[in-house]
Structures are given as structure tokens and as C-alpha cells.
Scaffold this active site. Structure first.
Site, short mmCIF file in Angstrom:
data_model
loop_
_atom_site.label_atom_id
_atom_site.label_comp_id
_atom_site.label_asym_id
_atom_site.label_seq_id
_atom_site.Cartn_x
_atom_site.Cartn_y
_atom_site.Cartn_z
N LYS A 22 0.85 -1.21 0.00
CA LYS A 22 0.00 0.00 0.00
C LYS A 22 0.88 1.25 0.00
CE LYS A 22 -1.72 1.54 4.02
NZ LYS A 22 -1.39 2.94 4.32
N ASN A 23 1.92 1.26 0.84
CA ASN A 23 2.71 2.47 1.02
C ASN A 23 3.74 2.68 -0.08
OD1 ASN A 23 1.16 2.86 3.24
ND2 ASN A 23 2.73 2.32 4.73
N CYS A 116 -5.39 12.29 12.54
CA CYS A 116 -6.04 11.00 12.35
C CYS A 116 -5.99 10.30 13.71
CB CYS A 116 -5.33 10.18 11.28
SG CYS A 116 -3.79 9.48 11.87
N ARG A 121 -1.20 14.90 12.58
CA ARG A 121 -0.35 14.49 11.46
C ARG A 121 0.12 15.76 10.74
NH1 ARG A 121 -1.34 9.06 10.15
NH2 ARG A 121 0.44 9.15 8.75
N ASP A 305 4.44 0.53 12.28
CA ASP A 305 3.24 -0.10 11.72
C ASP A 305 3.11 -1.57 12.10
OD1 ASP A 305 3.33 1.69 8.53
OD2 ASP A 305 2.73 2.27 10.55
N ARG A 397 -8.59 -0.61 4.69
CA ARG A 397 -7.72 0.40 4.07
C ARG A 397 -6.39 -0.23 3.66
NH1 ARG A 397 -5.98 4.46 7.73
NH2 ARG A 397 -4.68 4.90 5.91
C1 EPZ Z 1 4.10 6.85 6.33
O1 EPZ Z 1 3.28 7.86 6.87
C2 EPZ Z 1 3.21 5.62 6.22
N1 EPZ Z 1 2.07 5.90 5.33
C3 EPZ Z 1 2.70 5.25 7.61
O2 EPZ Z 1 1.94 4.04 7.46
C4 EPZ Z 1 3.90 4.97 8.52
O3 EPZ Z 1 3.43 4.70 9.82
C5 EPZ Z 1 4.80 6.21 8.55
O4 EPZ Z 1 5.20 6.55 7.20
C6 EPZ Z 1 6.06 5.96 9.37
O5 EPZ Z 1 6.76 4.89 8.83
C7 EPZ Z 1 2.27 5.87 4.00
O6 EPZ Z 1 3.37 5.64 3.54
C8 EPZ Z 1 1.07 6.12 3.15
P1 EPZ Z 1 6.02 10.27 8.45
P2 EPZ Z 1 3.81 9.40 6.90
O7 EPZ Z 1 5.89 11.52 7.68
O8 EPZ Z 1 4.57 9.68 5.68
C9 EPZ Z 1 5.91 13.46 11.95
C10 EPZ Z 1 0.10 2.63 7.69
O9 EPZ Z 1 -0.37 2.06 8.68
N2 EPZ Z 1 5.84 14.47 10.88
O10 EPZ Z 1 7.24 9.43 8.28
O11 EPZ Z 1 2.64 10.26 7.23
C11 EPZ Z 1 4.62 12.67 12.05
O12 EPZ Z 1 3.67 13.36 12.84
C12 EPZ Z 1 0.55 4.07 7.80
O13 EPZ Z 1 0.27 2.09 6.57
C13 EPZ Z 1 5.95 15.82 11.23
O14 EPZ Z 1 6.10 16.16 12.39
O15 EPZ Z 1 4.77 9.33 8.15
C14 EPZ Z 1 5.05 11.38 12.69
O16 EPZ Z 1 5.13 11.57 14.08
C15 EPZ Z 1 0.25 4.65 9.17
N3 EPZ Z 1 5.86 16.76 10.24
C16 EPZ Z 1 6.46 11.18 12.12
O17 EPZ Z 1 6.88 12.47 11.62
C17 EPZ Z 1 5.69 16.40 8.93
O18 EPZ Z 1 5.63 17.31 8.06
C18 EPZ Z 1 6.54 10.15 11.00
O19 EPZ Z 1 5.73 10.61 9.99
C19 EPZ Z 1 5.57 15.04 8.61
C20 EPZ Z 1 5.65 14.09 9.59
#
Ligand code: EPZ
Length: 421
Positions: A22-23, A116, A121, A305, A397
Site C-alpha cells: 500500500k505504502n 487521524c 499528522r 506499523d 484500508r
Molecule cells: C508513512 O506515513 C506511512 N504511510 C505510515 O503508514 C507509517 O506509519 C509512517 O510513514 C512511518 O513509517 C504511508 O506511507 C502512506 P512520516 P507518513 O511523515 O509519511 C511526523 C500505515 O499504517 N511528521 O514518516 O505520514 C509525524 O507526525 C501508515 O500504513 C511531522 O512532524 O509518516 C510522525 O510523528 C500509518 N511533520 C512522524 O513524523 C511532517 O511534516 C513520521 O511521519 C511530517 C511528519
């Protein structure tokens, strides 16, 4: 309302194929806007998040054909550069479209993705990176409005190796003049898969999988086909299900090194893990034991995850396992529901202490998020008696035919309708 009705206590045995990631599919679907041609994804999983991405691409003017796991996206004509709230709110990761729309159209308006169930997020890292490429971005209440009359590549350092911010920056950089170097980039396998897709289109991208990704901007019209990498999180979920039930399961069409942190943890619990070319087998007949503290961290660390699913496996292990959730603020909501099955879990902020119990008993539980929901199914498989897991829409999802795969391994699980929304 749809639920999963599970009669626990069955040992899972057999072989299961893992579907496409998915990701990986979602950012590649966004990146297809940069093809200005037709992209065919061969092993695209049948997930509601993929359906949401198809709605967004259609809204933007793409022509989509979907037949089972084959999805063809023709992005030769893109007629809009806005993604309205009703489309954005269907899938939190829709923010991944921002970089591609801005790069393709020179402007983009999306509604703020909002929080979420995992907590806030924010998208500040996305915005600061795109501004560094020359985008003029205003965030007013519900909308993020971007203009980029002229964007130039540059050197960008992400404060945190955010997966989405790395992907958005790569996609926008592909449309900038000149070279962009992204430091402290996320190293997840899905970043490598996105690089592989962009390279197949003719873009010059390198370094994915390391903390430094380099992108040379270009204007390209191309068509290609693609098989995305297997879903390492779904793979780990099936292995954890075998661990929960003391089973013997082989998963196929996987890349074992992508789930090494998860298989190491399961081996530490006393499960026997063997890896083949494209397969992983787990034998969990031995009594499971608690493991050393589990700290979630960016790849190649232990994946956030898989934290809920590993917690499910620890519910009946001997001893106490400590979890520290370093990625998301609020990722223990499944713990309260697991306690309804008789689990012994204490949470405080980012720390959870899980002490194994002799038996879990079936009960009605509610999924609040994708991976927490999957973990509740795993806990219900372990429990004696019948459980009903509601909130199946969260699980749909990210898992294609979750109940069908578990049934093929011997689980007694079915999808049912109950009154109520
Ligand atoms: C990706 O989300 C994945 N989703 C998530 O999978 C996964 O948990 C996550 O990466 C971490 O590995 C997809 O790829 C579609 P991040 P993403 O930006 O990109 C903070 C699932 O279950 N952050 O790496 O949204 C954020 O709040 C999903 O398949 C900021 O602070 O994750 C979090 O604490 C859930 N500012 C951390 O970084 C930003 O601008 C990691 O977020 C962006 C992120």
C-alpha cells in the site's frame, strides 16, 4: 456496520501470498502524474486507500482502468490542480499528491489533511521542503495553497526522515530545473520503489535507501508498467498471526530483508524463522517468551506499523515486554481494546508494558485505526471463544481480503453485518 466474527483458539498453518505494498502504490499513483503517459501497476492491492487515490486522480483529469490487481493510469491530460476536502479526508496520506500536482501544474490547492487516529499528522516538513524549492505556500485554516511559477532544485535537509515529506520532495524536485539533494531522507523500501518507478519513466533519481537522495529535474512524457514491492507490513502481520496462535505459516512473494526487524523480534520470542528466496516461514510451536524492549524507529529500525501486531503476540508470552512508540503520539488505542480480551497492558505516554497472561477470552472490541484493528483480529484469534471486531473499514484500508487469507490458514473468521453505523 461490518464486523469480523472470530472464534479463537485455532492454530494457523499453511501458505499465504503477500500482496503489493500500500505504502508503495500510493506514492507511485501520485507520481504517475509526472508520466504524462500511461502507467500500468500489475500487483496493485484491492484496498479502500487505493480506491481513494483513484478518485483523486480521476478528479484531476486522469483516465483510470482497473481490473483486479491491474490498474492503468493515463495522466496525459491533467485538467485540475485542486483536491477538495471530501477527497482529502478519505485518506490521510493524500498529502502525498501535493508535490506531484505542484510539479505537474505549477500550482496546487489541497485541504489540510488534518489529524487521524494516530494523533496530529502535521505537514510542516513537507511545506518547508517545497518552499525550499521555490514554492509560495499559504496555509489558511482548511487549505494549503501553493504556487510555483518557477522552481529550482536545491539542497534540502529534513529535520526528521519523514516518509511522506521525502516522497513529496522527490516528486516536486523531479519537475524543478537543476539538481536537488535531499539529506536526512527516509530510507524505507517504499522510497526505493518510488525511485525505481521514476527511473523507469526516465527521471534521474539516485540514493534511495540511504539518507541522501538526489533528483535531477526534467520534463518527461513516458509510459511504463510496474510491479510494486510486496507489503512488508502485511507480511509481518501474517507472521505475527502465526506467532499468536502457535502456528506454522509460510508467506510468499516477500522480500525477507524488508521485514528483518519484525522477524528478529519474533525470533527473540522463541519462534523459529527460516527465510527462502522470496519467502519467510515461521514455526511458533514453542511457548513464546517476552523480548527485550521494542523501540519503534524509522527504517531499518522496528516499524511503528508492526507495533500493534507484535503487541498482540506478546499478550500470551511468558514475561513482560516494554514497547516505546517513538513515531506517533497516540498509537496505543488498541491496548485498551486488548484489555477487554483479558490482556495485561499498562500504558503511559509513549511506553506500554505488556505482561503475558495464561488465557485471553473473546469479547466485542472496536478497531480505531488500520494496524490497531489488524492487531485486535490477531488477539481475537488467540482468545478462547467468540470475539466481534468492529471498525472493519479501518482494516480494509490496508489489507486485501484479510479474512480470506486468515481463513485459508485455518482461522475461524467471517465478515458479518450488524445493525448500527
Ligand atoms: C508513512 O506515513 C506511512 N504511510 C505510515 O503508514 C507509517 O506509519 C509512517 O510513514 C512511518 O513509517 C504511508 O506511507 C502512506 P512520516 P507518513 O511523515 O509519511 C511526523 C500505515 O499504517 N511528521 O514518516 O505520514 C509525524 O507526525 C501508515 O500504513 C511531522 O512532524 O509518516 C510522525 O510523528 C500509518 N511533520 C512522524 O513524523 C511532517 O511534516 C513520521 O511521519 C511530517 C511528519
Amino acid at each position: 456496520m461490518e464486523i469480523f466474527r472470530i472464534s479463537g483458539g485455532k492454530t494457523l498453518c499453511g501458505t499465504a501470498r503477500v500482496h503489493g505494498a500500500k505504502n508503495s502504490v500510493l506514492p507511485i499513483m501520485a507520481a504517475s502524474l509526472l508520466a504524462r503517459g500511461t502507467t500500468v501497476i500489475e500487483n496493485c492491492p484491492r484496498l479502500s486507500d487505493v480506491g481513494a487515490a483513484i478518485k483523486i486522480l480521476t478528479h484531476l483529469g486522469c483516465k483510470i482502468e482497473r481490473d483486479g490487481e491491474r490498474v492503468a493510469i493515463n495522466s496525459s491530460s491533467v485538467t485540475r490542480c485542486d483536491i477538495p476536502h471530501e477527497l482529502m479526508r478519505e485518506m490521510r496520506s493524500s498529502v502525498i499528491f501535493l508535490g506531484a500536482v505542484l510539479g505537474r501544474c505549477g500550482e496546487a490547492v489541497i485541504s489540510t489533511p488534518g489529524g487521524c487516529e494516530l494523533g496530529p499528522r502535521p505537514v510542516d516538513l513537507h511545506i518547508s521542503a517545497l518552499r525550499a524549492l521555490g514554492a509560495e505556500i499559504t496555509v489558511d485554516g482548511g487549505n494549503i495553497s501553493c504556487r510555483a511559477p518557477k522552481m529550482r532544485g536545491g539542497r534540502i535537509t529534513l529535520e526528521f526522515p519523514s516518509v511522506g515529506a521525502t516522497e513529496n520532495t522527490m516528486l516536486c524536485a523531479a519537475c524543478c530545473q537543476g539538481e536537488t539533494v535531499i539529506s536526512n531522507a527516509a530510507r524505507e523500501p517504499e522510497i526505493w520503489d518510488l525511485q525505481r518507478y521514476l527511473t523507469r519513466l526516465g527521471y534521474s533519481v539516485s540514493g534511495a535507501g540511504t539518507p541522501c537522495v538526489t533528483v535531477e529535474g526534467a520534463s518527461i512524457s513516458a509510459s511504463t508498467d510496474m510491479r510494486v514491492i510486496p507489503d512488508r507490513i502485511v507480511a509481518a502481520t501474517y507472521l505475527a498471526a502465526a506467532a499468536c496462535t502457535g502456528g506454522d505459516v509460510e508467506i510468499t512473494d516477500v522480500i525477507p530483508r524488508h521485514l528483518a526487524a519484525a522477524t528478529d523480534a519474533l525470533a527473540g520470542m522463541g519462534c523459529r524463522i527460516s527465510e527462502g528466496r522470496g519467502s519467510v516461514r515461521i514455526n511458533a510451536a514453542e511457548k513464546k517468551r517476552a523480548i527485550r524492549p521494542v523501540y519503534t524507529s524509522p527504517y531499518p529500525g522496528f516499524p511503528t506499523d508492526v507495533q500493534p501486531q507484535l503487541m498482540a503476540a506478546c499478550l500470551s508470552a511468558e514475561g513482560t515486554t516494554v514497547f516505546v512508540e517513538n513515531i506517533f503520539e497516540n498509537r496505543y488505542r488498541h491496548a485498551e481494546e486488548m484489555k477487554r480480551l483479558g490482556a495485561d497492558i499498562k500504558t503511559h505516554g509513549r511506553v506500554a508494558m505488556v505482561t503475558g497472561v495464561r488465557r485471553l477470552r473473546g469479547a466485542p472490541v472496536t478497531s480505531t485505526d488500520l494496524r490497531g484493528g489488524a492487531a485486535l483480529v490477531l488477539a481475537a484469534l488467540t482468545a478462547e471463544g467468540v470475539s466481534e471486531v468492529s471498525g472493519v473499514r479501518h482494516i480494509d484500508r490496508g489489507y486485501d481480503d484479510f479474512e480470506g487469507v486468515l481463513r485459508s490458514l485455518g482461522a475461524d473468521v467471517g465478515r458479518a453485518e450488524t445493525p448500527g453505523n
